[in-house]
Design a protein around this motif. Sequence first.
Motif, PDB file in Angstrom:
ATOM      1  N   LYS A  82      32.249   6.370  -8.397  1.00 19.96           N
ATOM      2  CA  LYS A  82      33.670   6.640  -8.626  1.00 19.96           C
ATOM      3  C   LYS A  82      34.427   6.807  -7.311  1.00 19.96           C
ATOM      4  CE  LYS A  82      32.684   8.861 -13.048  1.00 19.96           C
ATOM      5  NZ  LYS A  82      32.684  10.120 -13.825  1.00 19.96           N
ATOM      6  N   VAL A  83      33.740   7.349  -6.313  1.00 22.10           N
ATOM      7  CA  VAL A  83      34.301   7.493  -4.965  1.00 22.10           C
ATOM      8  C   VAL A  83      33.218   7.118  -3.960  1.00 22.10           C
ATOM      9  CG1 VAL A  83      35.963   9.302  -5.570  1.00 22.10           C
ATOM     10  CG2 VAL A  83      33.642   9.933  -4.866  1.00 22.10           C
ATOM     11  N   GLU A  84      33.645   6.824  -2.736  1.00 21.11           N
ATOM     12  CA  GLU A  84      32.678   6.617  -1.664  1.00 21.11           C
ATOM     13  C   GLU A  84      32.129   7.983  -1.248  1.00 21.11           C
ATOM     14  OE1 GLU A  84      32.230   3.248   0.197  1.00 21.11           O
ATOM     15  OE2 GLU A  84      32.742   2.926  -1.908  1.00 21.11           O
ATOM     16  N   LEU A  85      30.833   8.060  -1.048  1.00 23.26           N
ATOM     17  CA  LEU A  85      30.207   9.316  -0.643  1.00 23.26           C
ATOM     18  C   LEU A  85      29.661   9.171   0.775  1.00 23.26           C
ATOM     19  CD1 LEU A  85      28.272  10.268  -3.902  1.00 23.26           C
ATOM     20  CD2 LEU A  85      30.447  11.196  -3.094  1.00 23.26           C
ATOM     21  N   LEU A  86      29.986  10.136   1.620  1.00 19.98           N
ATOM     22  CA  LEU A  86      29.518  10.122   3.006  1.00 19.98           C
ATOM     23  C   LEU A  86      28.933  11.494   3.333  1.00 19.98           C
ATOM     24  CD1 LEU A  86      31.135   8.597   6.121  1.00 19.98           C
ATOM     25  CD2 LEU A  86      30.578  11.041   6.166  1.00 19.98           C
ATOM     26  N   LEU A  87      27.777  11.481   3.971  1.00 18.81           N
ATOM     27  CA  LEU A  87      27.109  12.709   4.396  1.00 18.81           C
ATOM     28  C   LEU A  87      27.368  12.898   5.876  1.00 18.81           C
ATOM     29  CD1 LEU A  87      25.198  14.987   3.401  1.00 18.81           C
ATOM     30  CD2 LEU A  87      23.298  13.603   4.223  1.00 18.81           C
ATOM     31  N   LEU A  88      27.959  14.032   6.236  1.00 16.85           N
ATOM     32  CA  LEU A  88      28.291  14.328   7.629  1.00 16.85           C
ATOM     33  C   LEU A  88      27.616  15.627   8.031  1.00 16.85           C
ATOM     34  CD1 LEU A  88      29.785  14.007  10.280  1.00 16.85           C
ATOM     35  CD2 LEU A  88      31.849  14.878   9.167  1.00 16.85           C
TER      36      LEU A  88
END
Length: 270
Positions: A146-152
């Motif tokens: 549903k959304v872009e997921l980014l791990l920071l």
Amino acid sequence: MKAVFFDLDDTLLWDEKSVSTAFSKTCLKAEEKYGIHAEEFEAAVREAARKLYMSYETYPYTVMIGINPFEGLWSNFSEPISEGFQKLNKIVPEYRRNAWTNGLKAFGIDDPAFGEELGEYFAAVRRKSPFVYEETFAVLDELKGKVELLLLTNGDPSLQKEKLAGVPELAPYFNEIVISGEFGKGKPDPSIFEHCLTLLGMTKDDAVMVGDNLNTDILGASRAGIQTVWVNRKGKKNETDVAPDHEISHLSELFDILRGQAADKLSKKA
């Protein structure tokens, strides 16, 4: 929102519990051998580790990257991607041994061999003790696609990758994984957040940052103009000057925030 940026430690992974578990088990070994109170010994070792960590020439570098003293107690800093990590790799065996040995000295015990043994044991137990918050995967399942997921995440690349390898189900959820040690600067430097936006081809208005640390996750995202969600599971009082846009006590509360933003956008279009 088109993208959600997540912090790793104490946002998705329960790192605090992992570290506490390793300390508890290791300090019990000292209690069994020397009769010192395990909790008091833990406090002494934590203090000794902090002091020793700050005494090394690498300390400013670890602050810039965002690596805390307790990660140094089990990380090997095995990716020589910079001079800083090369130095840390050489220092860390001595650091581990001396942190535990100095903790013993606080109780009048001079036993470097046992200090080294405790250091090795702590690292081994920490590696076997990954904990994940009970809502982590349910929330990621709902967001995926549903959304872009980014791990920071701040930290040593070798260690952060090891944490992810310890919970192999986690990494596949993310379109991108950004580790401060690879980028060269850590949160709260706004440049690492801007780098994340560039990776996804998005603007600051497209993303929201979710994290537990006001002074890194929330401050850095705010500096980059990104909306912020502070995960405050313990109901801590905010005694900083950092003002998150939203505050939640459980990751599932994130959905209400995202739905509210979507409704706001629709009303503006209307």
